[in-house]
Design an enzyme around this catalytic site. Structure first.
Site, mmCIF file in Angstrom:
data_model
loop_
_atom_site.group_PDB
_atom_site.id
_atom_site.type_symbol
_atom_site.label_atom_id
_atom_site.label_comp_id
_atom_site.label_asym_id
_atom_site.label_seq_id
_atom_site.Cartn_x
_atom_site.Cartn_y
_atom_site.Cartn_z
ATOM 1 N N GLY A 1 25.477 15.279 -2.951
ATOM 2 C CA GLY A 1 26.235 16.516 -3.054
ATOM 3 C C GLY A 1 27.669 16.346 -2.592
ATOM 4 O O GLY A 1 28.125 15.250 -2.265
ATOM 5 N N GLN A 2 28.373 17.453 -2.544
ATOM 6 C CA GLN A 2 29.795 17.445 -2.193
ATOM 7 C C GLN A 2 30.047 16.827 -0.825
ATOM 8 O O GLN A 2 30.837 15.880 -0.690
ATOM 9 C CB GLN A 2 30.315 18.891 -2.219
ATOM 10 C CG GLN A 2 31.769 19.050 -1.824
ATOM 11 C CD GLN A 2 32.261 20.462 -2.090
ATOM 12 O OE1 GLN A 2 33.021 20.702 -3.001
ATOM 13 N NE2 GLN A 2 31.803 21.417 -1.278
ATOM 14 N N ASP B 1 13.022 15.286 -1.068
ATOM 15 C CA ASP B 1 12.855 16.742 -1.068
ATOM 16 C C ASP B 1 12.413 17.169 0.327
ATOM 17 O O ASP B 1 11.277 16.891 0.737
ATOM 18 C CB ASP B 1 11.824 17.134 -2.117
ATOM 19 C CG ASP B 1 11.573 18.627 -2.180
ATOM 20 O OD1 ASP B 1 12.192 19.380 -1.401
ATOM 21 O OD2 ASP B 1 10.734 19.045 -3.010
ATOM 22 N N ALA C 1 21.209 21.517 0.994
ATOM 23 C CA ALA C 1 21.168 22.975 1.146
ATOM 24 C C ALA C 1 21.087 23.645 -0.220
ATOM 25 O O ALA C 1 21.501 23.078 -1.236
ATOM 26 C CB ALA C 1 22.413 23.478 1.881
ATOM 27 N N THR D 1 22.859 26.354 -2.004
ATOM 28 C CA THR D 1 24.165 26.983 -1.772
ATOM 29 C C THR D 1 24.561 27.994 -2.841
ATOM 30 O O THR D 1 25.693 28.488 -2.815
ATOM 31 C CB THR D 1 25.259 25.913 -1.673
ATOM 32 O OG1 THR D 1 25.280 25.137 -2.872
ATOM 33 C CG2 THR D 1 25.019 24.999 -0.477
ATOM 34 N N ASP E 1 29.270 29.966 7.826
ATOM 35 C CA ASP E 1 29.840 31.205 8.355
ATOM 36 C C ASP E 1 29.045 32.430 7.919
ATOM 37 O O ASP E 1 29.147 33.499 8.537
ATOM 38 C CB ASP E 1 31.296 31.353 7.889
ATOM 39 C CG ASP E 1 31.460 31.301 6.378
ATOM 40 O OD1 ASP E 1 30.853 30.404 5.743
ATOM 41 O OD2 ASP E 1 32.193 32.137 5.816
ATOM 42 N N TYR F 1 21.208 34.348 1.313
ATOM 43 C CA TYR F 1 21.653 32.999 1.637
ATOM 44 C C TYR F 1 21.905 32.867 3.138
ATOM 45 O O TYR F 1 21.427 31.926 3.783
ATOM 46 C CB TYR F 1 22.926 32.678 0.852
ATOM 47 C CG TYR F 1 23.663 31.456 1.343
ATOM 48 C CD1 TYR F 1 23.146 30.179 1.147
ATOM 49 C CD2 TYR F 1 24.891 31.580 2.002
ATOM 50 C CE1 TYR F 1 23.825 29.055 1.595
ATOM 51 C CE2 TYR F 1 25.573 30.461 2.449
ATOM 52 C CZ TYR F 1 25.040 29.202 2.244
ATOM 53 O OH TYR F 1 25.714 28.097 2.703
ATOM 54 N N LYS G 1 19.869 30.495 5.888
ATOM 55 C CA LYS G 1 20.573 29.477 6.677
ATOM 56 C C LYS G 1 20.376 29.724 8.172
ATOM 57 O O LYS G 1 20.225 28.774 8.951
ATOM 58 C CB LYS G 1 22.056 29.468 6.322
ATOM 59 C CG LYS G 1 22.372 28.909 4.946
ATOM 60 C CD LYS G 1 22.009 27.431 4.812
ATOM 61 C CE LYS G 1 22.941 26.547 5.603
ATOM 62 N NZ LYS G 1 22.638 25.105 5.406
#
Length: 297
Positions: free
Chosen positions: A12-13, A37, A69, A71, A111, A134, A138
């Site tokens: 991912g990013q 996973d 995550a 997202t 956040d 979401y 989290k």
């Protein structure tokens, strides 16, 4: 002794930037979410066991940095079970396996765990109160990680963008090519964070905990300073050599989304610097560097 890193969500990013920023003398295993996973508890147990044994046999200090995550903020409103599985159950599985093999765990959060109605930067100790599915998943993940393993740390961040995956900077650059003007929300405030800067900070924290240090268990790490989405968009246009006045401000009410967004989600990074960690650079300087080095878009 060098670090060995296991990075779930490694394609991912953030995961890719963790790999890119990792020290050359270390050992990195960064499986994609398909390859590992986190909702599959036996697979997680096996992966952490093999990683820990391999790292220690080779003389490395093992640390897990969870970059996996769910997202998709809006999709989570109707896909709650999957969001909960990835954002809460999965991190809980990972924390349990890390405890069993005595491996420190860094878990990345958001956040969105705060209500977004504050007037000053949120401290880690401030009361949470997520308004979206979401954010709730989290926060559940944070609780599971922290209650399961006492050598686990939660790092909250915000407004992340980078070379890989979809993000706001890429979206603005793409839309700028096909739209004379854009309307962007100007009543939501936060701190843009370059994923490479965040990755560098997480690696510094990983080194700290791997050597037995015990910083506060919840930390905030974002780009310094604050802006609105409109201000962020105008800065992106400026860095791309475009006219920032093409970006027009609008209100959240004019741009409704399935999931509510925090109106104010600036995170105080005082806990980060008090722990002796290097503060992430100012968001505007980071954006300039990111675009100048072709890191984005």
């Amino acid at each position: 002794m060098a670090l060995a890193l296991l990075v779930p969500g490694g394609r991912g990013q953030l995961g890719r930037d963790l790999v890119a920023a990792a020290p050359e003398d270390g050992l990195v295993h960064a499986p994609s979410s398909a390859e590992l996973d986190l909702t599959d508890a036996p697979a997680v147990t096996d992966a952490v066991a093999v990683f820990a044994a391999t790292a220690r046999d080779a003389g490395y200090r093992p640390v897990v940095v969870n970059a996996a995550a769910y997202t998709a903020v809006d999709a989570a409103e109707t896909d709650v079970d999957r969001a909960c599985a990835v954002n809460a159950t999965g991190p809980g599985n990972l924390a349990k396996s890390c405890r069993e093999h005595n491996v420190p765990l860094l878990h990345v959060s958001t956040d969105y765990v705060f209500p977004g109605d504050g007037t000053r930067p949120y401290e880690p100790t401030d009361e949470t109160g997520p308004k979206s599915a979401y954010g709730r998943t989290k926060l559940d993940g944070e609780h599971r990680v922290l209650s399961t393993w006492d050598r686990s740390w939660v790092v909250r961040t915000a407004w992340v963008y980078g070379r890989h995956g979809d993000n706001f900077v890429k979206t603005m650059a793409r839309l700028a090519k096909t739209n004379d003007t854009l309307s962007v929300v100007d009543d939501q405030v936060g701190s843009p964070t370059w994923s490479l800067d965040l990755a560098t900070g997480l690696l510094e924290l990983a080194t700290l905990v791997a050597t037995g240090n015990t910083p506060p268990r919840v930390l905030h790490a974002t780009g310094a300073g604050e802006t609105t989405w409109c201000g962020f968009a105008r800065a992106i246009f400026t860095e791309l050599g475009l006219d920032p006045t093409r970006v027009h401000p609008c209100s959240t009410a004019e741009y409704p989304r399935p999931a509510p967004r925090p109106a104010y989600s600036v995170l105080s990074t005082r806990s980060w610097t008090d722990a002796g960690l290097t503060p992430l650079r100012d968001w505007r300087d980071a954006l300039s560097a990111a675009i100048a080095t072709n890191a984005v878009p």
